[in-house]
Design an enzyme around this catalytic site. Structure first.
Site, PDB file in Angstrom:
ATOM      1  N   GLU A   1       0.897  -1.172   0.000  1.00  0.00           N
ATOM      2  CA  GLU A   1       0.000   0.000   0.000  1.00  0.00           C
ATOM      3  C   GLU A   1       0.926   1.210   0.000  1.00  0.00           C
ATOM      4  OE1 GLU A   1      -3.210  -0.145  -0.116  1.00  0.00           O
ATOM      5  OE2 GLU A   1      -3.736  -2.125   0.614  1.00  0.00           O
TER       6      GLU A   1
ATOM      7  N   CYS B   1      -2.727   8.724   2.968  1.00  0.00           N
ATOM      8  CA  CYS B   1      -2.428   8.350   1.584  1.00  0.00           C
ATOM      9  C   CYS B   1      -3.615   8.579   0.666  1.00  0.00           C
ATOM     10  CB  CYS B   1      -2.030   6.886   1.548  1.00  0.00           C
ATOM     11  SG  CYS B   1      -3.284   5.843   2.272  1.00  0.00           S
TER      12      CYS B   1
HETATM   13  N1  LIG Z   1      -1.436   3.156   0.436  1.00  0.00           N
HETATM   14  C1  LIG Z   1      -1.636   3.237   1.733  1.00  0.00           C
HETATM   15  O1  LIG Z   1      -2.517   2.575   2.299  1.00  0.00           O
HETATM   16  C2  LIG Z   1      -0.775   4.132   2.571  1.00  0.00           C
HETATM   17  C3  LIG Z   1      -1.111   4.342   3.919  1.00  0.00           C
HETATM   18  C4  LIG Z   1      -0.305   5.184   4.690  1.00  0.00           C
HETATM   19  C5  LIG Z   1       0.812   5.790   4.113  1.00  0.00           C
HETATM   20  N2  LIG Z   1       1.097   5.568   2.821  1.00  0.00           N
HETATM   21  C6  LIG Z   1       2.236   6.226   2.186  1.00  0.00           C
HETATM   22  O2  LIG Z   1       3.351   6.239   3.069  1.00  0.00           O
HETATM   23  C7  LIG Z   1       4.130   7.413   2.853  1.00  0.00           C
HETATM   24  C8  LIG Z   1       4.347   8.124   4.166  1.00  0.00           C
HETATM   25  O3  LIG Z   1       4.868   7.293   5.095  1.00  0.00           O
HETATM   26  P1  LIG Z   1       6.442   7.267   5.412  1.00  0.00           P
HETATM   27  O4  LIG Z   1       7.096   8.472   4.897  1.00  0.00           O
HETATM   28  O5  LIG Z   1       6.600   6.921   6.821  1.00  0.00           O
HETATM   29  O6  LIG Z   1       6.895   6.054   4.510  1.00  0.00           O
HETATM   30  P2  LIG Z   1       8.275   5.281   4.552  1.00  0.00           P
HETATM   31  O7  LIG Z   1       8.238   4.432   3.351  1.00  0.00           O
HETATM   32  O8  LIG Z   1       9.429   6.182   4.732  1.00  0.00           O
HETATM   33  O9  LIG Z   1       8.195   4.407   5.897  1.00  0.00           O
HETATM   34  C9  LIG Z   1       7.230   3.406   6.078  1.00  0.00           C
HETATM   35  C10 LIG Z   1       7.833   2.300   6.926  1.00  0.00           C
HETATM   36  O10 LIG Z   1       8.922   1.731   6.241  1.00  0.00           O
HETATM   37  C11 LIG Z   1      10.070   1.701   7.090  1.00  0.00           C
HETATM   38  N3  LIG Z   1      11.252   1.773   6.253  1.00  0.00           N
HETATM   39  C12 LIG Z   1      11.849   2.866   5.735  1.00  0.00           C
HETATM   40  N4  LIG Z   1      12.939   2.493   5.022  1.00  0.00           N
HETATM   41  C13 LIG Z   1      13.010   1.139   5.090  1.00  0.00           C
HETATM   42  C14 LIG Z   1      13.899   0.155   4.551  1.00  0.00           C
HETATM   43  N5  LIG Z   1      14.937   0.479   3.797  1.00  0.00           N
HETATM   44  N6  LIG Z   1      13.660  -1.138   4.841  1.00  0.00           N
HETATM   45  C15 LIG Z   1      12.617  -1.502   5.609  1.00  0.00           C
HETATM   46  N7  LIG Z   1      11.742  -0.618   6.139  1.00  0.00           N
HETATM   47  C16 LIG Z   1      11.941   0.682   5.868  1.00  0.00           C
HETATM   48  C17 LIG Z   1       9.859   2.859   8.025  1.00  0.00           C
HETATM   49  O11 LIG Z   1      10.632   2.707   9.198  1.00  0.00           O
HETATM   50  C18 LIG Z   1       8.372   2.752   8.280  1.00  0.00           C
HETATM   51  O12 LIG Z   1       8.135   1.753   9.240  1.00  0.00           O
HETATM   52  C19 LIG Z   1       3.320   8.252   1.907  1.00  0.00           C
HETATM   53  O13 LIG Z   1       3.839   8.124   0.610  1.00  0.00           O
HETATM   54  C20 LIG Z   1       1.928   7.654   1.986  1.00  0.00           C
HETATM   55  O14 LIG Z   1       1.122   7.866   0.874  1.00  0.00           O
HETATM   56  C21 LIG Z   1       0.348   4.755   2.044  1.00  0.00           C
HETATM   57  O1  LIG Z   2      -3.060   6.659   5.041  1.00  0.00           O
HETATM   58  C1  LIG Z   2      -3.640   5.777   4.512  1.00  0.00           C
HETATM   59  C2  LIG Z   2      -4.766   4.969   5.040  1.00  0.00           C
HETATM   60  C3  LIG Z   2      -5.967   5.791   5.235  1.00  0.00           C
HETATM   61  C4  LIG Z   2      -7.214   4.989   5.427  1.00  0.00           C
HETATM   62  O2  LIG Z   2      -7.172   3.791   5.698  1.00  0.00           O
HETATM   63  O3  LIG Z   2      -8.263   5.604   5.288  1.00  0.00           O
END
Ligand SMILES: NC(=O)c1ccc[n+]([C@@H]2O[C@H](COP(=O)([O-])OP(=O)(O)OC[C@H]3O[C@@H](n4cnc5c(N)ncnc54)[C@H](O)[C@@H]3O)[C@@H](O)[C@H]2O)c1
Ligand SMILES: O=CCCC(=O)O
EC number: 1.2.1.16
Length: 497
Positions: free
Chosen positions: A264, A298
């Site tokens: 996601e 997101c």
């Molecule tokens: N599609 C969805 O359901 C959804 C939901 C929430 C957030 N997001 C997305 O997440 C992003 C924001 O969150 P963020 O900045 O914390 O994301 P991120 O990718 O930086 O971090 C997410 C997780 O990954 C871990 N991580 C980072 N680098 C890693 C690596 N090299 N190996 C393993 N784990 C690693 C982090 O510690 C954290 O636990 C936005 O782009 C948002 O759209 C998507």
């Molecule tokens: O940030 C992403 C998840 C948001 C949601 O589940 O509505």
């Protein structure tokens, strides 16, 4: 519960506040090295948790692998009972769990309570789905064979989650995985590990067997831990919510063991308002959608496309309403919107704002930093007549910047909406069902929400297409991602009587 503003809370149940990892039903440090968790609103340190080395993660993988051998054979009814217990426990501890979210994430307490209800609903949903995992009977070409399929748990699941929903992003993965008989190893974001640890405490109380629910912790060691999870042959699935860039790294690392994956990832949601939309409804929903978590979800609208005949009126009314937000510490009962997670989030908002204004966008609500409240407080910005060349039309801001673009025709706006590598959510507002239907079908996203800006629900399949990822969470489909389909053929049966 007694809470002192800007200080560690006194929880109704102090056991929910944990500063150790949870492995095999035990609270584990495994190292003297720690990292700090801060309240993003006050900057105050609220916890010190262990920075776990690869060796601890390897042990945790062994634990989850050993536990899987028995957990997979528990009955669906037993698993359903533990999931239901977890749902009840989360609601019983709603105030404490929400306080923990507000303290580590910065969102307003009302939103945090909403997140706990949302997070818990996945345990309720999968408590009901656990006994309902069906296969198929198949009529093969060979008349002496009989064929049927069974769904089996994939195995140990590595769950990697972001900070924006410290509870709900974990539960919608863990609940489905545990429902089918997988064991889980959860790695929360280092900024928000406390919600995961509170849930680990509740998982023990709910009755989940030792080793089935594990939480590991890391900050600077995260890339090494991530690699360990992805490359371990004992981990059979990686389920990740986070940025597209990290998703790509994890996918490469997982290719060595050809793991099952659910991702996601980032979004860039268009929010389209046609000229015949109910403007008041579109305004209310735009506010709820764009500023949920202060723009840090997101599925938040990243780009608003409003028909040229109503754009000026829409922008003015939106600015009036958003200007009434009460921004403050999330535990203050008057606060409607809290702070953002860190200074990087504010820098991205400012970079997108400056770029759009430099290219000709009009400032409708100036917004900006609120230094009197703290370095992570930022008042929402609204821009209108943003040109399509602005960076924000392509890149997710993930913060309180609301750019409004103008359009004239349905074909034009669908072209703008799809002109991005992301494809998570989209929103369409119109009173004409033909418009809603035609546009919904044409949008390249995993989810389309018509005439509402808030659609998340445990009963719906949640997920994206294109570089927003793959796999679905929640609903009847979410369980499939944690299973493998096995085909069983019984051959050489005698001819029918
Ligand atoms: N599609 C969805 O359901 C959804 C939901 C929430 C957030 N997001 C997305 O997440 C992003 C924001 O969150 P963020 O900045 O914390 O994301 P991120 O990718 O930086 O971090 C997410 C997780 O990954 C871990 N991580 C980072 N680098 C890693 C690596 N090299 N190996 C393993 N784990 C690693 C982090 O510690 C954290 O636990 C936005 O782009 C948002 O759209 C998507
Ligand atoms: O940030 C992403 C998840 C948001 C949601 O589940 O509505």
């Amino acid at each position: 519960m007694s809470l002192n503003k800007y200080s560690k809370p006194t929880l109704n149940d102090p056991n929910l506040f944990r500063e150790s990892a949870y492995i095999n039903g035990e609270w584990v440090k495994g190292t003297d090295e720690v990292f700090e968790v801060a309240d993003p609103a006050s900057g105050e340190i609220i916890a010190r948790v262990p920075e776990q080395p690869v060796s601890v993660v390897e042990e945790a993988i062994d634990v989850a692998y050993a536990a899987f051998k028995t957990y997979k054979n528990t009955s669906p009814r037993e698993r359903s009972k533990w999931l239901r217990n977890m749902y009840n426990l989360m609601l019983e501890n709603l105030d404490d769990l929400a306080t923990i979210i507000t303290l580590e994430n910065g969102k307003a307490l009302g939103e945090a309570k909403g997140e706990i209800k949302y997070a818990a609903s996945y345990f309720e949903w999968y408590a009901e789905e656990a006994p309902r995992l069906y296969g198929a009977t198949i009529q093969p070409l060979n008349p002496n064979n009989r064929v049927f399929t069974v769904r089996q748990p994939v195995g140990v699941c590595g769950i990697i989650c972001p900070w924006n929903f410290p509870s709900a992003m974990i539960t919608r993965k863990a609940a489905a995985a545990l429902a089918v008989g997988c064991t889980v190893l959860i790695k929360p974001d280092s900024q928000t590990p406390l919600s995961a640890l509170a849930m680990a405490y509740l998982a023990g109380k709910a009755g989940f067997p030792k080793g089935s629910f594990n939480v590991i912790l890391s900050h600077t060691n995260t890339p090494k831990l991530g690699r360990t999870l992805c490359e371990s042959p004992k981990v059979k699935k990686i389920t990740f919510t986070g940025s597209t860039n990290v998703g790509k790294i994890l996918m490469k690392q997982s290719s060595l063991t050809l793991k099952k994956l659910s991702f996601e990832l980032g979004g860039n949601a268009p929010f389209i308002v046609f000229e015949d939309a109910d403007l008041d409804q579109a305004l209310e929903q735009a506010m709820a959608c764009k500023f949920r978590g202060l723009g840090q979800t997101c599925v938040c609208a990243n780009r608003l496309y409003v028909h040229s005949s109503v754009i000026d009126k829409f922008a003015k009314l939106l600015a009036e309403r958003v200007g009434k937000f009460v921004i403050g510490h999330g535990l203050d009962p008057n606060t409607t919107h809290g702070c953002v997670i860190n200074s990087d989030a504010i820098e991205k908002v400012e970079r997108h704002k400056q770029d759009a204004v430099g290219k000709g966008a009009k400032v409708v609500l100036e917004g900006g930093r609120l230094p009197n409240l703290g370095p992570n407080f930022y008042a929402p910005v609204i821009l209108s007549h943003v040109p399509s060349t602005a960076i924000v039309s392509k890149e997710e801001t993930f913060g309180p910047l609301c750019p409004i673009f103008s359009f004239d025709t349905m074909e034009e706006v669908v072209g703008y909406a799809n002109d991005t590598e992301f494809g998570l959510a989209a929103y369409v507002f119109s009173k004409n069902v033909d418009t809603l239907y035609t546009v919904s079908e044409a949008l390249e996203t995993g989810m389309v929400s018509c005439n509402t800006g808030v659609f998340s629900d445990c009963s719906i399949p949640f997920g994206g297409v294109k570089e927003s990822g793959f796999g679905r969470e929640g609903s009847l489909y979410g369980i499939e991602d944690y299973t493998v389909l096995k085909t069983i053929t019984i051959g050489n049966l005698p001819n029918s009587i």
